[in-house]
Design a protein around this motif. Structure first.
Motif, mmCIF file in Angstrom:
data_model
loop_
_atom_site.group_PDB
_atom_site.id
_atom_site.type_symbol
_atom_site.label_atom_id
_atom_site.label_comp_id
_atom_site.label_asym_id
_atom_site.label_seq_id
_atom_site.Cartn_x
_atom_site.Cartn_y
_atom_site.Cartn_z
ATOM 1 N N HIS A 1 75.605 -49.295 59.844
ATOM 2 C CA HIS A 1 76.583 -49.552 58.747
ATOM 3 C C HIS A 1 76.090 -50.889 58.302
ATOM 4 C CE1 HIS A 1 78.607 -45.846 59.316
ATOM 5 N NE2 HIS A 1 79.213 -46.144 60.632
ATOM 6 N N ASN B 1 81.277 -51.315 67.712
ATOM 7 C CA ASN B 1 81.948 -49.899 67.826
ATOM 8 C C ASN B 1 82.999 -49.492 68.740
ATOM 9 O OD1 ASN B 1 83.054 -47.160 67.480
ATOM 10 N ND2 ASN B 1 80.996 -46.342 67.241
ATOM 11 N N ASN C 1 87.203 -44.905 70.912
ATOM 12 C CA ASN C 1 88.375 -44.414 70.270
ATOM 13 C C ASN C 1 89.425 -44.145 71.236
ATOM 14 O OD1 ASN C 1 85.926 -42.936 68.089
ATOM 15 N ND2 ASN C 1 87.635 -44.498 67.313
ATOM 16 N N ARG D 1 94.163 -49.692 62.503
ATOM 17 C CA ARG D 1 93.700 -49.922 63.852
ATOM 18 C C ARG D 1 94.115 -51.070 64.308
ATOM 19 N NH1 ARG D 1 88.213 -46.350 64.729
ATOM 20 N NH2 ARG D 1 88.626 -44.549 63.630
ATOM 21 N N TRP E 1 83.096 -47.732 55.894
ATOM 22 C CA TRP E 1 82.372 -48.593 56.943
ATOM 23 C C TRP E 1 81.520 -49.571 56.613
ATOM 24 C CZ3 TRP E 1 85.045 -47.800 61.203
ATOM 25 C CH2 TRP E 1 85.717 -46.679 61.475
ATOM 26 N N ASN F 1 85.537 -51.228 63.345
ATOM 27 C CA ASN F 1 84.203 -51.768 63.599
ATOM 28 C C ASN F 1 84.216 -53.342 63.531
ATOM 29 O OD1 ASN F 1 83.285 -49.248 64.218
ATOM 30 N ND2 ASN F 1 81.865 -49.270 62.405
HETATM 31 C C1 GCU Z 1 82.417 -42.983 62.484
HETATM 32 C C2 GCU Z 1 81.620 -44.272 62.336
HETATM 33 C C3 GCU Z 1 81.629 -45.421 63.343
HETATM 34 C C4 GCU Z 1 83.069 -45.670 63.699
HETATM 35 C C5 GCU Z 1 83.746 -44.100 64.155
HETATM 36 C C6 GCU Z 1 85.262 -44.706 64.252
HETATM 37 O O1 GCU Z 1 81.831 -42.202 63.584
HETATM 38 O O2 GCU Z 1 80.345 -44.011 62.124
HETATM 39 O O3 GCU Z 1 80.911 -46.724 62.954
HETATM 40 O O4 GCU Z 1 83.353 -46.575 64.710
HETATM 41 O O5 GCU Z 1 83.787 -43.481 62.959
HETATM 42 O O6 GCU Z 1 86.144 -43.742 63.695
HETATM 43 O O7 GCU Z 1 85.511 -45.442 64.918
#
Ligand code: GCU
Length: 138
Positions: free
Chosen positions: A22, A32, A35, A67, A90, A121
């Protein structure tokens, strides 16, 4: 200098990966966060003197859901659930700034995700003022 940048991709990462898919990041990429609750990035930063200092986290959150992350200094949480709200995309990066007290010399700064969405991110951490102090000679 007034401020020093620490790239997230150069920090200690637990449950996260360095990516560069990104645009708009500084350095060679961003972290990143996985999650999951508890994923974190930990920076080791230097302070020339003890006292209050701004921490500025540059981040992107392409969702519409906050977040939040706990911010710890030298192992103690000094800000619970700092908001990292949606930035619209992003590739759209924003700053979240707080003031904390640092010790002289080396300090650890840990940003830990507090929800199952993980963190945003994270591009970098800037330590030091991001505004011109009043009275500074020009
Ligand atoms: C997408 C995105 C990531 C991000 C991820 C997220 O996959 O491309 O850069 O970290 O969502 O929801 O954490």
């Amino acid at each position: 200098s007034l401020a020093t940048d620490y790239e997230a991709e150069g920090a200690s990462i637990s449950q996260g990966v360095v990516e560069s898919n990104h645009d708009g990041y500084s350095g060679s990429g961003f972290v990143n966060y996985d999650n999951v609750t508890g994923s974190y990035v930990q920076f080791t930063v230097n302070a020339s003197a003890a006292g209050a200092t701004n921490l500025t986290f540059r981040f992107a959150n392409g969702t519409t859901t906050n977040r939040p992350m706990d911010i710890a200094v030298n192992g103690t949480v000094v800000r619970s659930g700092l908001a990292f709200n949606g930035t619209g995309a992003w590739t759209t990066w924003s700053d979240a700034t707080i003031s904390v007290n640092l010790a002289a010399g080396s300090n650890t700064i840990r940003a830990t995700a507090t929800t199952a969405n993980g963190g945003p991110n994270l591009d970098k951490l800037t330590v030091g003022t991001t505004t011109q102090p009043s009275g500074t000679p020009v």
